[in-house]
Motif scaffolding. Structure first.
Motif, mmCIF file in Angstrom:
data_model
loop_
_atom_site.group_PDB
_atom_site.id
_atom_site.type_symbol
_atom_site.label_atom_id
_atom_site.label_comp_id
_atom_site.label_asym_id
_atom_site.label_seq_id
_atom_site.Cartn_x
_atom_site.Cartn_y
_atom_site.Cartn_z
ATOM 1 N N LYS A 256 0.988 -1.215 -0.032
ATOM 2 C CA LYS A 256 -0.032 -0.148 -0.011
ATOM 3 C C LYS A 256 0.888 1.058 0.020
ATOM 4 O O LYS A 256 1.923 1.309 0.616
ATOM 5 N N GLY A 257 0.350 2.320 -0.873
ATOM 6 C CA GLY A 257 1.133 3.420 -0.797
ATOM 7 C C GLY A 257 0.224 4.362 -1.543
ATOM 8 O O GLY A 257 -0.749 4.118 -2.210
ATOM 9 N N PRO A 258 1.039 5.582 -1.983
ATOM 10 C CA PRO A 258 0.493 6.785 -2.710
ATOM 11 C C PRO A 258 0.252 6.328 -4.077
ATOM 12 O O PRO A 258 -0.975 6.560 -4.733
ATOM 13 N N ALA A 259 1.207 5.462 -4.624
ATOM 14 C CA ALA A 259 0.850 4.921 -6.160
ATOM 15 C C ALA A 259 -0.337 3.666 -6.259
ATOM 16 O O ALA A 259 -1.114 4.002 -7.281
ATOM 17 N N LYS A 260 -0.466 2.968 -5.253
ATOM 18 C CA LYS A 260 -1.580 2.208 -5.179
ATOM 19 C C LYS A 260 -3.038 2.918 -5.020
ATOM 20 O O LYS A 260 -3.873 2.673 -5.742
ATOM 21 N N LYS A 261 -2.896 3.828 -4.279
ATOM 22 C CA LYS A 261 -4.350 4.785 -4.069
ATOM 23 C C LYS A 261 -4.596 5.582 -5.205
ATOM 24 O O LYS A 261 -5.704 5.556 -6.008
ATOM 25 N N ILE A 262 -3.415 5.792 -6.129
ATOM 26 C CA ILE A 262 -3.659 6.564 -7.440
ATOM 27 C C ILE A 262 -4.060 5.737 -8.270
ATOM 28 O O ILE A 262 -5.109 6.083 -9.153
ATOM 29 N N LEU A 263 -3.508 4.448 -8.787
ATOM 30 C CA LEU A 263 -4.124 3.531 -9.400
ATOM 31 C C LEU A 263 -5.587 3.094 -8.970
ATOM 32 O O LEU A 263 -6.475 2.943 -10.120
ATOM 33 N N LYS A 264 -6.063 2.936 -7.901
ATOM 34 C CA LYS A 264 -7.332 2.709 -7.332
ATOM 35 C C LYS A 264 -8.300 3.739 -7.959
ATOM 36 O O LYS A 264 -9.186 3.465 -8.359
#
Length: 362
Positions: A256-264
């Motif tokens: 989990k992290g900023p990149a995963k949140k952006i993709l979601k």
């Protein structure tokens, strides 16, 4: 008691996004009004007005059936987006998305068959009638529908009614593990996009190379028409598959992290719009047929669509090629017959001249 949430938080939240919901509902409404009657008109034209059912006509008919069936499902999704909740029950949730995937697969596979048929007609025009006989084509179509029905089963397995964040029922993916996300969307990408488009591109490259090598460079109207269908399908379905790949990347992201949140966030807010845009491809074909058949409208009236399918395509070109070959063979036979007659006359004349001295001797 609320239904259990999936082990991975893959809620699309499409009904909670006002912009995506409104845009999706508007697109689907316009698509239905244009595409459903348009595809019904194509089906009627082929069945009631076409004088003969060639290979191209059968493929066009099945494509219109697939597109028309998909258009017939759009009112359910319009209601879903407007009401922002699923009111049709668990069974319809699975069945409707299953039928959508079936018709998506069928559409692109039928377009692929059109390209393969044109490839065979250009490379082996003398044998195309043997390879693509009516019975063979009907069997291939039957196998195609069975295959796409089986390939669409994941849409039933990975779709369910769940309790959304606002407390209402939503029809969303039900993935229990990241591998489920990868399996479903990679299968859609491979079967519904990569394989057919590789075949289509290779087919048209071979066709263009063959046409350049021959003296026959006349543009065939249906070549432009089928190429337009291919490009249209690619244009409207590519965003859908790109969002699928974004979701697959999100599911495979290690932590989990900023990149995963952006993709979601990207695939959550884009799912409704890209899915609605994909539906446009099924209503675009009647429009393409209309512009391709403008020259037939004044002369044929409501039968212009049937005349378009009969009067264009490599069916007629191949038939002319075979007819030309037959005429050439007939000319050769006539020439041989004339030569034989000349030989017979010469032999008769020679025999008469040889017999005259004997007659005078008597």
């Amino acid at each position: 008691m609320d239904p259990p949430r999936s082990p991975i938080d893959n809620s699309t939240d499409i009904v909670n996004s006002n912009a995506g919901t409104n845009m999706g509902a508007l697109i689907l409404s316009l698509v239905f009004l244009l595409g459903f009657p348009g595809n019904l008109f194509i089906i009627w034209s082929v069945l009631a007005r076409a004088r003969r059912h060639s290979v191209t006509t059968l493929l066009i008919l099945n494509l219109a059936i697939a597109d028309g069936s998909l258009m017939g499902l759009t009112p359910f999704f319009v209601v879903y987006l407007i009401m922002k909740k699923w009111v049709f029950g668990r069974a319809m949730c699975k069945i409707l998305f299953y039928l959508c995937l079936v018709n998506m697969y069928a559409s692109i596979q039928l377009i692929m068959l059109m390209s393969i048929y044109r490839l065979v007609a250009v490379l082996w025009p003398q044998r195309v009638s043997i390879i693509t006989g009516r019975k063979t084509v009907l069997r291939v179509l039957a196998v195609l529908w069975v295959v796409v029905m089986v390939a669409s089963i994941p849409a039933i397995i990975f779709r369910d009614v769940k309790n959304g964040k606002n407390g209402t029922n939503v029809c969303e993916p039900a993935h229990n593990h990241p591998s489920d996300v990868v399996l479903q969307y990679m299968l859609e990408l491979v079967i519904g996009f990569l394989i057919p488009y590789v075949v289509i591109v290779v087919s048209y490259i071979c066709i263009l190379r063959r046409l350049r090598q021959t003296k026959f460079r006349r543009r065939i109207r249906s070549e432009k028409l089928i190429l337009a269908i291919v490009l249209t399908f690619c244009l409207f379905w590519l965003p859908y598959h790109l969002i699928n790949m974004v979701q697959v990347t999100w599911a495979l992201y290690p932590e989990k992290g900023p990149a995963k949140k952006i993709l979601k966030k990207i695939w959550q807010h884009s799912r409704a719009v890209t899915s609605a845009i994909a539906f446009i491809s099924s209503c675009a074909n009647p429009v393409l047929y209309f512009f391709a058949g403008k020259s037939y409208i004044r002369r044929e009236g409501l039968a212009f669509m049937a005349r378009l399918f009969e009067g264009t395509g490599l069916d007629s070109a191949t038939r002319k090629s075979r007819q030309h070959s037959q005429n050439s063979r007939d000319k050769d036979k006539d020439a041989d017959a004339v030569m034989l007659k000349d030989k017979d006359r010469d032999s008769v004349a020679n025999s008469n001249s040889n017999s005259k001295p004997v007659k005078n001797g008597k």
